[in-house]
Write a protein that holds these residues in place. Structure first.
Motif, short mmCIF file in Angstrom:
data_model
loop_
_atom_site.label_atom_id
_atom_site.label_comp_id
_atom_site.label_asym_id
_atom_site.label_seq_id
_atom_site.Cartn_x
_atom_site.Cartn_y
_atom_site.Cartn_z
N LEU A 86 0.83 -1.21 0.00
CA LEU A 86 0.00 0.00 0.00
C LEU A 86 0.87 1.26 0.00
CD1 LEU A 86 -2.88 1.04 0.00
CD2 LEU A 86 -2.86 0.91 2.49
N LYS A 87 1.98 1.23 0.73
CA LYS A 87 2.90 2.37 0.72
C LYS A 87 3.50 2.58 -0.67
CE LYS A 87 4.14 2.26 5.59
NZ LYS A 87 5.20 2.02 6.57
N THR A 88 3.87 1.49 -1.33
CA THR A 88 4.40 1.59 -2.68
C THR A 88 3.34 2.17 -3.61
OG1 THR A 88 5.95 -0.23 -2.33
CG2 THR A 88 5.39 0.29 -4.61
N LEU A 89 2.10 1.71 -3.48
CA LEU A 89 1.01 2.23 -4.29
C LEU A 89 0.79 3.72 -4.02
CD1 LEU A 89 -1.27 1.77 -6.31
CD2 LEU A 89 -2.70 0.97 -4.41
N THR A 90 0.94 4.13 -2.77
CA THR A 90 0.79 5.54 -2.41
C THR A 90 1.83 6.39 -3.12
OG1 THR A 90 -0.09 4.94 -0.25
CG2 THR A 90 0.75 7.18 -0.49
N VAL A 91 3.07 5.92 -3.13
CA VAL A 91 4.14 6.66 -3.81
C VAL A 91 3.83 6.76 -5.30
CG1 VAL A 91 6.59 6.64 -4.45
CG2 VAL A 91 5.90 6.05 -2.11
N ILE A 92 3.38 5.66 -5.89
CA ILE A 92 3.03 5.68 -7.32
C ILE A 92 1.93 6.71 -7.57
CG2 ILE A 92 2.00 4.34 -9.21
CD1 ILE A 92 3.37 1.84 -7.89
N ALA A 93 0.89 6.68 -6.75
CA ALA A 93 -0.24 7.60 -6.94
C ALA A 93 0.18 9.06 -6.78
CB ALA A 93 -1.35 7.27 -5.95
N LEU A 94 1.03 9.33 -5.82
CA LEU A 94 1.44 10.71 -5.58
C LEU A 94 2.42 11.23 -6.62
CD1 LEU A 94 1.88 10.64 -1.70
CD2 LEU A 94 0.07 11.75 -3.00
N LYS A 95 3.22 10.36 -7.19
CA LYS A 95 4.28 10.79 -8.10
C LYS A 95 4.03 10.39 -9.56
CE LYS A 95 6.66 12.30 -4.66
NZ LYS A 95 6.67 13.73 -4.42
N GLU A 96 2.87 9.83 -9.85
CA GLU A 96 2.64 9.30 -11.19
C GLU A 96 2.68 10.36 -12.28
OE1 GLU A 96 -1.17 7.45 -12.06
OE2 GLU A 96 -2.12 8.73 -10.59
N PRO A 97 3.14 9.99 -13.47
CA PRO A 97 3.83 8.73 -13.75
C PRO A 97 5.22 8.75 -13.14
CG PRO A 97 3.87 10.12 -15.69
CD PRO A 97 3.07 10.85 -14.65
N ILE A 98 5.63 7.63 -12.57
CA ILE A 98 6.92 7.52 -11.91
C ILE A 98 7.74 6.43 -12.58
CG2 ILE A 98 5.99 5.96 -10.15
CD1 ILE A 98 8.05 7.16 -8.17
N ARG A 99 9.02 6.70 -12.77
CA ARG A 99 9.90 5.69 -13.37
C ARG A 99 10.12 4.57 -12.37
NH1 ARG A 99 15.06 7.64 -16.01
NH2 ARG A 99 14.74 5.75 -17.23
N GLN A 100 10.14 3.35 -12.86
CA GLN A 100 10.31 2.19 -12.00
C GLN A 100 11.64 2.28 -11.24
OE1 GLN A 100 8.96 -1.72 -13.34
NE2 GLN A 100 11.04 -2.46 -13.00
N THR A 101 12.68 2.77 -11.88
CA THR A 101 13.98 2.88 -11.21
C THR A 101 13.91 3.85 -10.02
OG1 THR A 101 14.66 4.52 -12.87
CG2 THR A 101 15.40 2.24 -13.20
N LEU A 102 13.19 4.95 -10.18
CA LEU A 102 13.03 5.89 -9.08
C LEU A 102 12.21 5.25 -7.96
CD1 LEU A 102 13.32 8.64 -7.72
CD2 LEU A 102 11.36 9.43 -9.07
N LEU A 103 11.17 4.54 -8.31
CA LEU A 103 10.34 3.86 -7.32
C LEU A 103 11.18 2.87 -6.53
CD1 LEU A 103 7.51 3.50 -6.12
CD2 LEU A 103 7.10 1.77 -7.87
N LYS A 104 12.06 2.14 -7.22
CA LYS A 104 12.94 1.19 -6.55
C LYS A 104 13.87 1.92 -5.59
CE LYS A 104 16.94 -1.35 -6.53
NZ LYS A 104 18.14 -0.68 -6.11
N ASP A 105 14.38 3.08 -5.99
CA ASP A 105 15.25 3.86 -5.11
C ASP A 105 14.48 4.34 -3.87
OD1 ASP A 105 17.34 3.55 -6.89
OD2 ASP A 105 17.12 5.55 -7.77
N LEU A 106 13.22 4.72 -4.07
CA LEU A 106 12.41 5.23 -2.98
C LEU A 106 11.92 4.14 -2.03
CD1 LEU A 106 10.23 7.84 -4.91
CD2 LEU A 106 12.10 8.33 -3.33
N ARG A 107 11.55 3.00 -2.58
CA ARG A 107 10.91 1.95 -1.79
C ARG A 107 11.79 0.72 -1.55
NH1 ARG A 107 8.07 2.19 1.61
NH2 ARG A 107 6.90 0.31 1.23
#
Length: 180
Positions: A86-107
């Motif tokens: 759910l936290k990962t989904l929250t980051v996606i929703a807040l930052k969309e569209p988000i690059r997968q590499t950035l999401l990996k760095d964040l989460r």
């Protein structure tokens, strides 16, 4: 025996979790041998019906919907998400569209597992970015429907005032997690 089968069925229905024969016997105050015999008959009863339910006996016993009917269940029942997903989904929703590499760095590296689960549940979509090196991830209509959102997520962020200047950095994520 029929009454014991009905009582076992009631236990499996109400608990909705995997139970062992000894647990069922204890709940019903019956011998494990009697429970096992009645349970085997009950399993055969379910197997002979052309119904939507079955008793799975892989790691214990549980009454469940057959695999071929899970699409109906998913339409009617809410999607269960672990807090980390759910936290990962929250980051996606807040930052969309988000690059997968950035999401990996964040989460963290678990983000890949979270992405796979969210894709499977239809809450996000993923497309190759223009460089073809990573993916861009964003939420789907199913996400908005599930969370009963009207409009886009950016409007929701402004409405709830939860952006607070959070940056796309792991440090910024900490502020985001405490704010969301």
């Amino acid at each position: 025996m029929e009454q014991l089968k009905s009582r076992i069925e009631a236990v499996l229905f109400v608990t909705a979790k995997v139970l062992q024969i000894n647990e069922i016997a204890e709940i019903l105050e019956e011998t494990p041998e009697d429970v096992e015999e009645a349970l085997l008959e009950l399993i055969m009863d379910y197997a002979s019906r052309d119904g939507a339910l079955e008793i799975d006996d892989e790691n214990g016993y549980i009454l469940q919907v057959k695999q071929e009917h899970l699409d109906i269940v998913e339409k009617l029942c809410p999607v269960e998400l672990k807090p980390s997903v759910l936290k990962t989904l929250t980051v996606i929703a807040l930052k969309e569209p988000i690059r997968q590499t950035l999401l990996k760095d964040l989460r963290g590296s678990n983000a890949y597992e979270h992405i796979a689960e969210l894709l499977e549940k239809g809450l996000i979509s993923r497309n190759k970015d223009k460089n073809g090196r990573s993916f861009n991830i964003k939420t789907t209509a199913k996400f908005k429907e599930y969370f009963k959102l009207k409009g886009d997520v950016k409007t929701l962020v402004k409405t709830l005032n939860i952006d607070n200047g959070v940056k796309d950095t792991p440090e910024g994520l900490e502020a985001e997690q405490t704010t969301v």
